[in-house]
Design a protein around this motif. Sequence first.
Motif, short mmCIF file in Angstrom:
data_model
loop_
_atom_site.label_atom_id
_atom_site.label_comp_id
_atom_site.label_asym_id
_atom_site.label_seq_id
_atom_site.Cartn_x
_atom_site.Cartn_y
_atom_site.Cartn_z
N CYS B 48 -35.45 77.49 23.11
CA CYS B 48 -35.79 78.63 23.96
C CYS B 48 -34.57 79.52 24.15
CB CYS B 48 -36.30 78.16 25.32
SG CYS B 48 -37.98 77.54 25.26
N ILE B 49 -33.41 78.88 24.38
CA ILE B 49 -32.19 79.66 24.60
C ILE B 49 -31.82 80.42 23.32
CG2 ILE B 49 -29.74 79.57 25.20
CD1 ILE B 49 -30.36 77.06 26.85
N SER B 50 -31.96 79.74 22.16
CA SER B 50 -31.62 80.47 20.93
C SER B 50 -32.80 81.30 20.43
CB SER B 50 -31.09 79.52 19.86
OG SER B 50 -31.90 78.39 19.74
N ARG B 51 -33.83 81.39 21.23
CA ARG B 51 -34.95 82.32 21.03
C ARG B 51 -35.88 82.00 19.87
NH1 ARG B 51 -36.93 83.42 23.54
NH2 ARG B 51 -37.75 85.47 23.12
N PHE B 52 -35.82 80.75 19.37
CA PHE B 52 -36.79 80.37 18.35
C PHE B 52 -38.17 80.19 18.98
CE2 PHE B 52 -32.95 78.76 16.05
CZ PHE B 52 -33.04 79.70 15.04
N ILE B 61 -30.46 83.57 31.61
CA ILE B 61 -29.46 84.61 31.87
C ILE B 61 -28.11 84.13 31.38
CG2 ILE B 61 -28.28 85.91 33.69
CD1 ILE B 61 -31.08 85.33 35.25
N PHE B 62 -27.49 84.95 30.51
CA PHE B 62 -26.18 84.61 29.98
C PHE B 62 -25.20 85.72 30.34
CE2 PHE B 62 -23.09 84.74 26.41
CZ PHE B 62 -22.49 83.50 26.64
N GLU B 66 -30.00 89.15 31.09
CA GLU B 66 -31.16 88.36 30.68
C GLU B 66 -31.32 88.42 29.16
OE1 GLU B 66 -34.77 88.96 32.83
OE2 GLU B 66 -35.92 87.79 31.38
N ILE B 67 -31.47 87.25 28.54
CA ILE B 67 -31.58 87.21 27.08
C ILE B 67 -32.95 86.71 26.63
CG2 ILE B 67 -29.11 86.90 26.69
CD1 ILE B 67 -29.73 83.90 26.19
N THR B 68 -33.87 86.58 27.58
CA THR B 68 -35.17 85.98 27.27
C THR B 68 -36.00 86.82 26.30
OG1 THR B 68 -35.03 85.53 29.63
CG2 THR B 68 -36.86 84.55 28.46
N LEU B 70 -34.66 88.72 23.74
CA LEU B 70 -33.95 89.04 22.50
C LEU B 70 -34.57 88.33 21.29
CD1 LEU B 70 -30.19 88.88 23.59
CD2 LEU B 70 -31.65 90.89 23.34
N GLU B 71 -34.25 88.85 20.09
CA GLU B 71 -34.67 88.21 18.84
C GLU B 71 -33.68 87.09 18.51
OE1 GLU B 71 -37.20 88.99 16.56
OE2 GLU B 71 -38.04 90.19 18.19
N PRO B 72 -34.13 86.07 17.74
CA PRO B 72 -33.21 84.96 17.42
C PRO B 72 -31.88 85.42 16.80
CG PRO B 72 -35.42 84.47 16.65
CD PRO B 72 -35.47 85.86 17.21
N HIS B 73 -31.96 86.45 15.90
CA HIS B 73 -30.73 86.84 15.23
C HIS B 73 -29.79 87.64 16.11
CE1 HIS B 73 -33.35 90.35 14.29
NE2 HIS B 73 -32.24 90.99 14.54
N GLU B 74 -30.26 88.01 17.31
CA GLU B 74 -29.39 88.78 18.20
C GLU B 74 -28.55 87.89 19.12
OE1 GLU B 74 -32.00 92.85 18.77
OE2 GLU B 74 -32.58 91.09 19.90
N ILE B 75 -28.93 86.60 19.17
CA ILE B 75 -28.30 85.69 20.13
C ILE B 75 -26.82 85.48 19.84
CG2 ILE B 75 -28.28 83.24 20.79
CD1 ILE B 75 -30.31 84.99 22.28
N ILE B 76 -26.47 85.39 18.55
CA ILE B 76 -25.07 85.15 18.22
C ILE B 76 -24.20 86.34 18.63
CG2 ILE B 76 -25.00 86.08 15.85
CD1 ILE B 76 -23.56 83.41 15.09
N ARG B 77 -24.81 87.53 18.68
CA ARG B 77 -24.05 88.73 19.06
C ARG B 77 -23.72 88.76 20.54
NH1 ARG B 77 -27.14 90.29 14.89
NH2 ARG B 77 -26.08 91.33 13.16
N VAL B 78 -24.53 88.09 21.37
CA VAL B 78 -24.19 88.08 22.80
C VAL B 78 -23.15 86.99 23.09
CG1 VAL B 78 -26.46 88.97 23.49
CG2 VAL B 78 -26.04 86.51 23.56
N GLY B 79 -22.87 86.15 22.09
CA GLY B 79 -21.79 85.16 22.28
C GLY B 79 -22.25 83.72 22.37
N ILE B 80 -23.49 83.45 21.93
CA ILE B 80 -23.99 82.07 21.93
C ILE B 80 -24.19 81.61 20.49
CG2 ILE B 80 -25.82 80.50 22.66
CD1 ILE B 80 -26.51 82.45 24.88
#
Lengths: 332, 256
Positions: B48-52, B61-62, B66-68, B70-80
């Motif tokens: 869920c956190i990595s948006r799969f 919330i990171f 709020e990152i709920t 976002l697309e999966p490929h955008e997660i690394i850009r916010v720093g996760i």
Amino acid sequence: MDVKKYILVILLVLIAALFPPILNLPGSLQYLLDLSLIYAIVAIGLNLLMGYAGQISLGHGAFLAVGAYTSAYLTLNLHLPFFIALILSGLVTGIVGIFLGIPALRLEGNYLAIATLGFGIAVTQIFAIWTSFTGGFSGIRPPKPEIFGFKFSSYLSYYYVILVVLIIVIILTQNIVRTKIGRSLMAMRDSEIAAKAMGINVSYYKTLAFGLSAFYTGIAGSLYAHLLGFMTPYDYAFSIGMSLNFLAMIVIGGMGTISGSIIGAIIMTWLPQLTSNLSSIKSLSQIITGAIIIAVVMFYPNGIAYAGARLKDKLERLFTKHQEKIVVKIEK
Amino acid sequence: MEHLIVENLTMEFGGLKAVDSLSFSVKKGEIYGLIGPNGAGKTTVFNCISRFYNPTSGRIIFEGKEITKLEPHEIIRVGISRTFQNVELFKHMTVLENLLVGQIAFTKENILSAAFMLPSVKKEEKRIRDKAMEILRILNIEDKAHEYAVTQPYGVQKLVEIGRALVSEPRLIMLDEPAAGMNHSETDELAKLILKLRDEFGITILLVEHDMSLVMNICENICVMNFGKKICEGPPEKVKSDPAVIEAYLGGEEIA
């Protein structure tokens, strides 16, 4: 890149450039040589899609047709110079490829194969009916290419045009697969889920792979149209049979390699010709070709390009072992 | 300061609630453990956190954002960044290339500049290669750089995966069972590595793990899940003696 590799590349280019005039091939064989280089461009494009991006296409014959007819239209009806028509054919076919890429976002493996197969059949059917564009049965005559006033009317002179385009394609592809885009495509092929987690927009790269692959095939299609001189939508190169041949080229040559694509294209174009001289029975050449393909796939499942690399590796190891033995002997 | 906040997270698959209004928060620079018996929903939380997965309800919330959605490929850009339970390496790429993929989100190249190998691309390639080699050196596997990932032993593959997650310079790393399949000495090395990531690189670490001694040794706070629900949260000492936790683990098995 080391000096050895540079020398090898220059040598290969020199051989490719010099051997046709030295051999002075008869027209039909020079035509076949031209054709094998055009197919090499298609194979590189298809390999980008299948070998690197892990997507399948059984419709590349149709892309070839789109490129060929676009180029014929642009030169015959709009009187655009050959060179511009060549680039535009690539772009138009690339856009068609992007559209085919959209269903690929939802389909995988066998299902994608069937969808692209359907596309391949549909395009040839449409082109057969669309006589105002393609000329139908009576065909059309794409003009011989002309660059800066020089007319490439012989198969030999046209060979150099194709060779230059092929070399440019090889260089650009090499650069693309070695950098970000190539790595994204390969990552997506190996693990879609990890690719996503690493920030790769999988939908974007799948569509891009189809677009790029079609672009290459469109370029090849344009070259093909101007090689033919007379073209109908019923040409074998546009058929499903040829699409399967393209697939065979990259499987035999080696998935995910540029050199394999070229080797595969040359083998698949020349093998039927060479075997046809063995006997007067016409179908025997096809049987022999088929048997050789089966043998290659059985003994070199990764393709000839990898087999070559393995052989080189083995020789090197043998040589170094031998050297070690000598060193040991001397020490003793 | 709260680095990651999971708020009333619920994930339903059909009628099954894999995660049931779960809330926890991870402080910046903390090593936070997420534990629980098999099927408790830990990996679902990661996904869920990595948006799969799209959570049925709840918010993630990171760093205050709020990152709920976002697309999966955008997660690394916010720093996760993350690793996977069953090692998801790019098998037919080299170890080095795997780490280069880890930086794709931050690699400034486009198709034209790459096709013509402009100087900017050459510079960029050198930059990411140097960075990847530096990480391989830290992980002590630089000699494997040009070998294919698939040919590596399991322990090395796990390290490569951590390296790949690390190379994007994340501020939060999620490790999904990093010690699975490792022997004792390898696990000890892993513990040192995780502490190093936090202490030297200042990365917050969220850990799912079955190896209890590892979790108890390095985590500052632990959230224990069972059947998708949080049954206990707190430092290792508190969690260890909690009756609900002992009950959850095979109806009272001692946890070390």
